[in-house]
Scaffold this motif. Structure first.
Motif, PDB file in Angstrom:
ATOM      1  N   THR A 543      43.134  15.473  65.620  1.00  0.00           N
ATOM      2  CA  THR A 543      44.000  15.917  66.432  1.00  0.00           C
ATOM      3  C   THR A 543      43.509  16.321  67.695  1.00  0.00           C
ATOM      4  OG1 THR A 543      44.469  18.410  65.556  1.00  0.00           O
ATOM      5  CG2 THR A 543      44.968  16.503  64.627  1.00  0.00           C
ATOM      6  N   GLY A 544      44.804  16.934  68.778  1.00  0.00           N
ATOM      7  CA  GLY A 544      43.821  17.296  69.668  1.00  0.00           C
ATOM      8  C   GLY A 544      41.776  16.951  70.632  1.00  0.00           C
ATOM      9  N   TYR A 545      41.673  17.873  71.100  1.00  0.00           N
ATOM     10  CA  TYR A 545      40.431  17.431  72.225  1.00  0.00           C
ATOM     11  C   TYR A 545      39.526  17.695  71.368  1.00  0.00           C
ATOM     12  CZ  TYR A 545      44.398  20.377  74.308  1.00  0.00           C
ATOM     13  OH  TYR A 545      45.509  20.920  74.118  1.00  0.00           O
ATOM     14  N   SER A 546      39.487  16.152  70.404  1.00  0.00           N
ATOM     15  CA  SER A 546      37.778  16.029  69.929  1.00  0.00           C
ATOM     16  C   SER A 546      36.786  14.870  70.969  1.00  0.00           C
ATOM     17  CB  SER A 546      38.124  14.819  68.767  1.00  0.00           C
ATOM     18  OG  SER A 546      39.346  15.353  68.345  1.00  0.00           O
ATOM     19  N   ASN A 547      36.022  15.793  71.475  1.00  0.00           N
ATOM     20  CA  ASN A 547      34.838  15.405  72.656  1.00  0.00           C
ATOM     21  C   ASN A 547      33.538  15.619  71.573  1.00  0.00           C
ATOM     22  OD1 ASN A 547      32.920  15.769  73.808  1.00  0.00           O
ATOM     23  ND2 ASN A 547      33.713  16.822  75.685  1.00  0.00           N
ATOM     24  N   PHE A 548      33.230  14.489  71.238  1.00  0.00           N
ATOM     25  CA  PHE A 548      32.537  13.878  69.723  1.00  0.00           C
ATOM     26  C   PHE A 548      30.729  14.882  70.652  1.00  0.00           C
ATOM     27  CE2 PHE A 548      33.695  10.092  67.149  1.00  0.00           C
ATOM     28  CZ  PHE A 548      32.762  10.718  66.212  1.00  0.00           C
ATOM     29  N   GLU A 549      30.937  14.810  71.883  1.00  0.00           N
ATOM     30  CA  GLU A 549      29.530  15.566  72.067  1.00  0.00           C
ATOM     31  C   GLU A 549      29.154  16.781  71.964  1.00  0.00           C
ATOM     32  OE1 GLU A 549      29.304  15.068  76.421  1.00  0.00           O
ATOM     33  OE2 GLU A 549      26.848  15.863  76.136  1.00  0.00           O
ATOM     34  N   ARG A 550      30.818  17.513  72.486  1.00  0.00           N
ATOM     35  CA  ARG A 550      30.288  18.947  72.501  1.00  0.00           C
ATOM     36  C   ARG A 550      30.538  19.303  70.372  1.00  0.00           C
ATOM     37  NH1 ARG A 550      35.199  20.950  75.870  1.00  0.00           N
ATOM     38  NH2 ARG A 550      36.160  21.904  74.146  1.00  0.00           N
ATOM     39  N   VAL A 551      31.148  18.614  70.007  1.00  0.00           N
ATOM     40  CA  VAL A 551      31.048  18.414  68.157  1.00  0.00           C
ATOM     41  C   VAL A 551      30.395  18.490  68.047  1.00  0.00           C
ATOM     42  CG1 VAL A 551      31.804  18.526  66.455  1.00  0.00           C
ATOM     43  CG2 VAL A 551      33.777  17.768  68.274  1.00  0.00           C
ATOM     44  N   MET A 552      28.894  17.926  68.268  1.00  0.00           N
ATOM     45  CA  MET A 552      27.596  17.826  67.920  1.00  0.00           C
ATOM     46  C   MET A 552      26.884  18.647  68.455  1.00  0.00           C
ATOM     47  SD  MET A 552      27.147  14.532  66.855  1.00  0.00           S
ATOM     48  CE  MET A 552      28.747  14.320  66.451  1.00  0.00           C
ATOM     49  N   LYS A 553      27.024  19.441  69.516  1.00  0.00           N
ATOM     50  CA  LYS A 553      26.695  20.171  69.932  1.00  0.00           C
ATOM     51  C   LYS A 553      26.520  21.702  69.284  1.00  0.00           C
ATOM     52  CE  LYS A 553      24.546  19.121  74.475  1.00  0.00           C
ATOM     53  NZ  LYS A 553      25.118  18.861  75.777  1.00  0.00           N
ATOM     54  N   LEU A 554      27.798  21.619  69.182  1.00  0.00           N
ATOM     55  CA  LEU A 554      28.385  23.203  67.942  1.00  0.00           C
ATOM     56  C   LEU A 554      27.646  23.411  66.660  1.00  0.00           C
ATOM     57  CD1 LEU A 554      32.215  23.568  68.567  1.00  0.00           C
ATOM     58  CD2 LEU A 554      30.282  24.274  69.479  1.00  0.00           C
ATOM     59  N   GLY A 555      26.410  22.111  65.909  1.00  0.00           N
ATOM     60  CA  GLY A 555      26.133  22.381  64.638  1.00  0.00           C
ATOM     61  C   GLY A 555      27.056  23.063  63.984  1.00  0.00           C
ATOM     62  N   MET A 556      27.823  22.040  63.516  1.00  0.00           N
ATOM     63  CA  MET A 556      28.773  21.776  62.471  1.00  0.00           C
ATOM     64  C   MET A 556      28.297  21.597  61.500  1.00  0.00           C
ATOM     65  SD  MET A 556      32.542  23.404  63.632  1.00  0.00           S
ATOM     66  CE  MET A 556      33.061  24.117  64.817  1.00  0.00           C
ATOM     67  N   ASP A 557      28.850  22.227  60.386  1.00  0.00           N
ATOM     68  CA  ASP A 557      28.334  21.465  58.969  1.00  0.00           C
ATOM     69  C   ASP A 557      29.655  20.399  58.423  1.00  0.00           C
ATOM     70  OD1 ASP A 557      26.447  23.713  58.342  1.00  0.00           O
ATOM     71  OD2 ASP A 557      27.772  25.187  59.261  1.00  0.00           O
ATOM     72  N   VAL A 558      30.135  21.032  58.196  1.00  0.00           N
ATOM     73  CA  VAL A 558      31.505  20.112  57.346  1.00  0.00           C
ATOM     74  C   VAL A 558      32.465  19.793  58.513  1.00  0.00           C
ATOM     75  CG1 VAL A 558      33.072  20.082  55.642  1.00  0.00           C
ATOM     76  CG2 VAL A 558      30.867  21.051  55.313  1.00  0.00           C
ATOM     77  N   VAL A 559      33.280  18.346  58.640  1.00  0.00           N
ATOM     78  CA  VAL A 559      34.220  18.114  59.759  1.00  0.00           C
ATOM     79  C   VAL A 559      35.763  17.580  59.048  1.00  0.00           C
ATOM     80  CG1 VAL A 559      34.765  16.271  61.011  1.00  0.00           C
ATOM     81  CG2 VAL A 559      32.191  17.260  61.246  1.00  0.00           C
ATOM     82  N   LYS A 560      36.462  18.116  58.642  1.00  0.00           N
ATOM     83  CA  LYS A 560      37.624  18.207  57.977  1.00  0.00           C
ATOM     84  C   LYS A 560      38.488  17.274  59.400  1.00  0.00           C
ATOM     85  CE  LYS A 560      39.088  21.390  55.935  1.00  0.00           C
ATOM     86  NZ  LYS A 560      39.590  22.877  55.077  1.00  0.00           N
ATOM     87  N   ILE A 561      38.518  15.743  58.151  1.00  0.00           N
ATOM     88  CA  ILE A 561      40.014  15.430  58.983  1.00  0.00           C
ATOM     89  C   ILE A 561      41.499  15.270  58.729  1.00  0.00           C
ATOM     90  CG2 ILE A 561      40.632  12.838  59.372  1.00  0.00           C
ATOM     91  CD1 ILE A 561      37.118  12.277  59.765  1.00  0.00           C
ATOM     92  N   ASP A 562      41.239  15.371  60.316  1.00  0.00           N
ATOM     93  CA  ASP A 562      42.813  16.415  58.929  1.00  0.00           C
ATOM     94  C   ASP A 562      44.135  15.010  58.746  1.00  0.00           C
ATOM     95  OD1 ASP A 562      45.202  18.329  60.610  1.00  0.00           O
ATOM     96  OD2 ASP A 562      45.646  16.421  60.783  1.00  0.00           O
ATOM     97  N   ARG A 563      45.187  15.787  58.478  1.00  0.00           N
ATOM     98  CA  ARG A 563      46.209  14.689  57.713  1.00  0.00           C
ATOM     99  C   ARG A 563      46.991  13.669  57.611  1.00  0.00           C
ATOM    100  NH1 ARG A 563      50.370  15.091  53.509  1.00  0.00           N
ATOM    101  NH2 ARG A 563      51.902  15.254  54.686  1.00  0.00           N
ATOM    102  N   SER A 564      47.104  13.888  59.582  1.00  0.00           N
ATOM    103  CA  SER A 564      47.048  13.082  60.075  1.00  0.00           C
ATOM    104  C   SER A 564      47.030  11.932  60.924  1.00  0.00           C
ATOM    105  CB  SER A 564      47.879  13.312  61.236  1.00  0.00           C
ATOM    106  OG  SER A 564      46.729  14.035  62.109  1.00  0.00           O
ATOM    107  N   MET A 565      45.460  11.662  60.099  1.00  0.00           N
ATOM    108  CA  MET A 565      44.419  10.133  60.669  1.00  0.00           C
ATOM    109  C   MET A 565      44.971   9.806  59.234  1.00  0.00           C
ATOM    110  SD  MET A 565      40.727  10.857  62.237  1.00  0.00           S
ATOM    111  CE  MET A 565      40.168   9.672  63.366  1.00  0.00           C
ATOM    112  N   LEU A 566      44.712  10.355  58.681  1.00  0.00           N
ATOM    113  CA  LEU A 566      44.534   9.945  57.070  1.00  0.00           C
ATOM    114  C   LEU A 566      46.379   8.935  56.480  1.00  0.00           C
ATOM    115  CD1 LEU A 566      43.186   9.470  55.457  1.00  0.00           C
ATOM    116  CD2 LEU A 566      44.555  12.233  53.881  1.00  0.00           C
ATOM    117  N   ILE A 567      47.525   9.702  56.827  1.00  0.00           N
ATOM    118  CA  ILE A 567      48.722   9.337  56.932  1.00  0.00           C
ATOM    119  C   ILE A 567      48.349   7.723  57.892  1.00  0.00           C
ATOM    120  CG2 ILE A 567      51.324   9.718  57.199  1.00  0.00           C
ATOM    121  CD1 ILE A 567      49.857  11.060  55.845  1.00  0.00           C
TER     122      ILE A 567
END
Ligand code: C2E
Ligand code: CA
Ligand code: CA
Length: 635
Positions: A543-567
């Protein structure tokens, strides 16, 4: 001296004028030319009433002496009333000045009581004069009235010295113009009093008590009318709302917004129309100028609410728009009916901004009950949230931690969970995040709430661990704005440390922001906290503003896929393919994948097919009080 000598220098004129002036002032106060609900102000109007009685008593004194000189009792009685009134008025004035100069409130009551005692003793001694033969008394048919050595004068001088002391001693606290005016007024009063004593008269004594009161009314409490529209200013509106609120009077509001700017002023003709409208249309209306081009008309509601509403309706829908169209000015007209919860100007302002914001120009309407209900609920919630934030109690019972267990697909166990906030408040019971998170963010209260959630989650975690259950961590939602708090990391770490649990038992969920300035700060905070073993979840991916490059750089550990994508993927082959692809890429890059909103077997299968690491959703459990989480955990 003989009895008639007592009034040989007296003229009725002074007291008659004083009494009339008092009367006019009282009428003006009733007409709301001067008003406020403050207690101080009530003291002023009380003083006016007392001075009026004093003036009448002195007139009576002269009348008694002239027409019934043999009734000694009446002579004393009228003189006593006169003196008592003057001293009481002076006392009230002195106390008013004490407040006005901002005398320290903690000592105020003591001071007031001491002064009250002195004045009462003075009055008492004055009444006893005929017995004590000090002051004003009669002996063998002759009357004595010493000029200085009498209880009245002594008390009077004490009060005047007291006032002088307040004006001079606390002069810094009183704005200069006020201070200078009061000093001048008091000097004039002193000169008049001395002159009167010199000629042994009291013709103008009462008016010297009135003059300072008039000065107060004009300087501190006057609410002038605008001559064109007949409106009063914003501060008058504030006083009016408080006033009616306290008295439980019911008021409707009509708000007129006219688009004026630097070039366009209020046309005089329109102003006059406005004036005549509110003057003639409703008997109980008043008009206030809230802001440039913003008028608030208040209408006392009497009688049936339906009738009032009908009157409002014709005013707002029929009468006023015609006027405005004549002047070709853009307008909005909003009527507020049944808004008795409005108790101060801030609340009115909020509701006005809210309701006008939803209106187009050149429209008029009555705010619906539903809207007002929603608004008043919001207002109440804000009050509660503000109270929670102000109290700063990390154990505040109104903030509740719910949580949802998360299934680890590698072990098959529930070994993590997400903390979810609930607010439980008296009037509305349990509230869900969709009702309060946005407000809390807007009003900058979210950080206070989060701290409570962190604390309570840590506390629950400690209990769970102590009871021997296995849990890897609990994740807590934060708003991006909070991360801007300069002390964010320390505050969070501090709470964790105070609860004595390992930092790695707490994780942080963030939803991606849109601006680049967020990015720098978020990146900073994440790197600091990660050093302590705190894990980071990227919430609501898809949802929203997924910017792959920035997500990568932030150093997250877990990505939660939103329910809307699943549906979405459920009914759409291509969407499913994209989701699966994303999940694969994330996994390859070393992220864990969590699917949220797993409600059914079917959805679970989809997720398993995407090689999910974690699943969360109603299929396993709805959110529950954190105290119940243990039921899902293994020992
Ligand atoms: P979120 O972080 O996406 O939280 C998941 C929401 O989805 C929760 O709603 C949860 O009850 C709901 N949910 C879980 N499983 C299912 C499912 O199978 N089907 C469906 N339809 N829904 C499911 P909740 O508790 O109402 O929270 C709503 C949002 O409020 C959260 O969305 C989060 O963004 C925010 N929030 C909750 N607690 C906090 C908090 O402590 N701080 C902040 N800043 N935001 C919070
Ligand atoms: Ca979340
Ligand atoms: Ca989410």
């Amino acid at each position: 001296m003989r009895i008639e000598d007592l009034i040989s220098t007296y003229s009725y004129a002074g007291d008659i004028i004083s009494a009339i002036t008092c009367f006019v002032l009282l009428v003006l106060i009733r007409q709301a030319l001067f008003f406020t609900t403050e207690n101080d102000f009530r003291q002023v109007s009380k003083a006016i009433r007392i001075v009026m009685i004093g003036a009448l008593a002195n007139i009576a004194f002269a009348l008694v002496i002239t027409y019934m000189p043999e009734s000694t009792a009446f002579v004393f009685l009228t003189r006593d009333v006169y003196h008592s009134c003057l001293l009481w008025a002076l006392f009230l004035f002195a106390i008013y000045m004490t407040k006005l100069v901002g005398f320290p409130p903690n000592k105020f009551n003591t001071l007031r009581d001491v002064m009250g005692l002195i004045v009462n003793i003075g009055i008492f001694a004055d009444i006893l004069s005929p017995v004590t033969k000090i002051g004003f008394y009669e002996s063998d048919g002759l009357w004595y009235d010493s000029t200085y050595v009498k209880p009245f004068t002594v008390t009077y001088i004490i009060c005047m010295l007291f006032i002088a002391f307040m004006l001079l001693g606390y002069r810094r606290r009183l704005i200069k113009q006020l201070r200078i005016t009061f000093i001048i007024v008091e000097l004039i009063v002193a000169v008049v009093m001395i002159a009167e004593n010199a000629v042994d008269s009291n013709t103008y004594t009462t008016s010297t008590f009135l003059i300072p009161i008039i000065a107060i009314l004009i300087l501190v409490h006057s609410k002038p009318f605008d001559l064109v529209t007949g409106s009063m200013d914003k501060s008058a509106l504030a006083s009016f709302i408080q006033h009616t609120g306290k008295r439980g009077r019911e008021v409707d509001y009509v708000i007129l917004e006219i688009r004026l700017d630097d070039l366009r002023e209020m046309p005089e003709g329109l102003g006059r129309l406005l004036y005549s409208t509110w003057q003639t249309y409703f008997k109980d209306a008043m008009l206030f100028n809230y802001d440039k081009g913003m008028y608030v008309m208040t209408i006392r509601r009497r009688g049936a609410s339906d009738a009032a509403k009908a009157r409002l309706y014709s005013l707002v829908q029929e009468e006023l728009p015609i006027y405005y169209r004549d002047y070709m000015l853009d307008y909005k007209i909003l009527a507020l009916h049944d808004v008795d919860f409005v108790k101060n100007l801030d609340q009115l302002k909020d509701i006005m901004t809210y309701a006008l914001g939803k209106m187009d120009y050149n429209t008029s309407r009555i705010a619906t009950e539903d809207e007002i209900e929603r608004y008043s609920k919001m207002e109440y919630i804000v009050e509660q949230l503000q109270d929670i934030a102000e109290k700063g109690n990390l154990d505040d019972p109104r903030v509740r931690v719910y949580c949802q267990p998360v299934k680890n697909m590698h072990t098959g166990a529930f070994d993590t969970a997400e903390a979810l906030m609930r607010i439980e408040i008296p009037k509305y019971g349990m509230l869900y995040p969709d009702v309060f998170i946005r407000i809390a963010e807007q009003k900058k209260l979210i950080h206070s709430l989060s701290q409570i959630i962190v604390h309570k989650t840590c506390k629950a975690m400690k209990r769970i661990l102590a009871d021997g259950y296995k849990i890897d961590r609990m994740s807590i939602n934060f708003s991006l704005d909070e991360l801007r708090e300069p002390n964010f990391c320390n505050i969070i770490l501090d709470i964790i440390h105070k609860n004595n649990i390992p930092e790695s038992k707490i994780a942080i969920e963030l939803t991606e922001g849109q601006s680049d300035s967020d990015y720098e700060i978020v990146h900073d905070r994440i790197s600091v906290l990660k050093k302590y073993g705190i894990k980071f979840y990227l919430d609501d991916f898809g949802t929203g503003y997924s910017n792959f490059e920035r997500v990568m750089k932030l150093g997250m550990d877990v990505v939660k896929i939103d329910r809307s994508m699943l549906i979405y993927s459920l009914g759409d082959q291509r969407a499913w393919y994209i989701m699966k692809h994303f999940a694969g890429v994330f996994k390859e890059l070393g992220y864990d994948i969590l699917f949220e909103g797993v409600e059914s077997e079917e959805l679970e299968d989809l997720c398993i097919d995407c090689d999910a690491d974690y699943l969360q959703g109603y299929k396993f459990s709805k959110p529950m009080p954190v105290e119940d989480l243990w039921k899902y955990l293994e020992r």
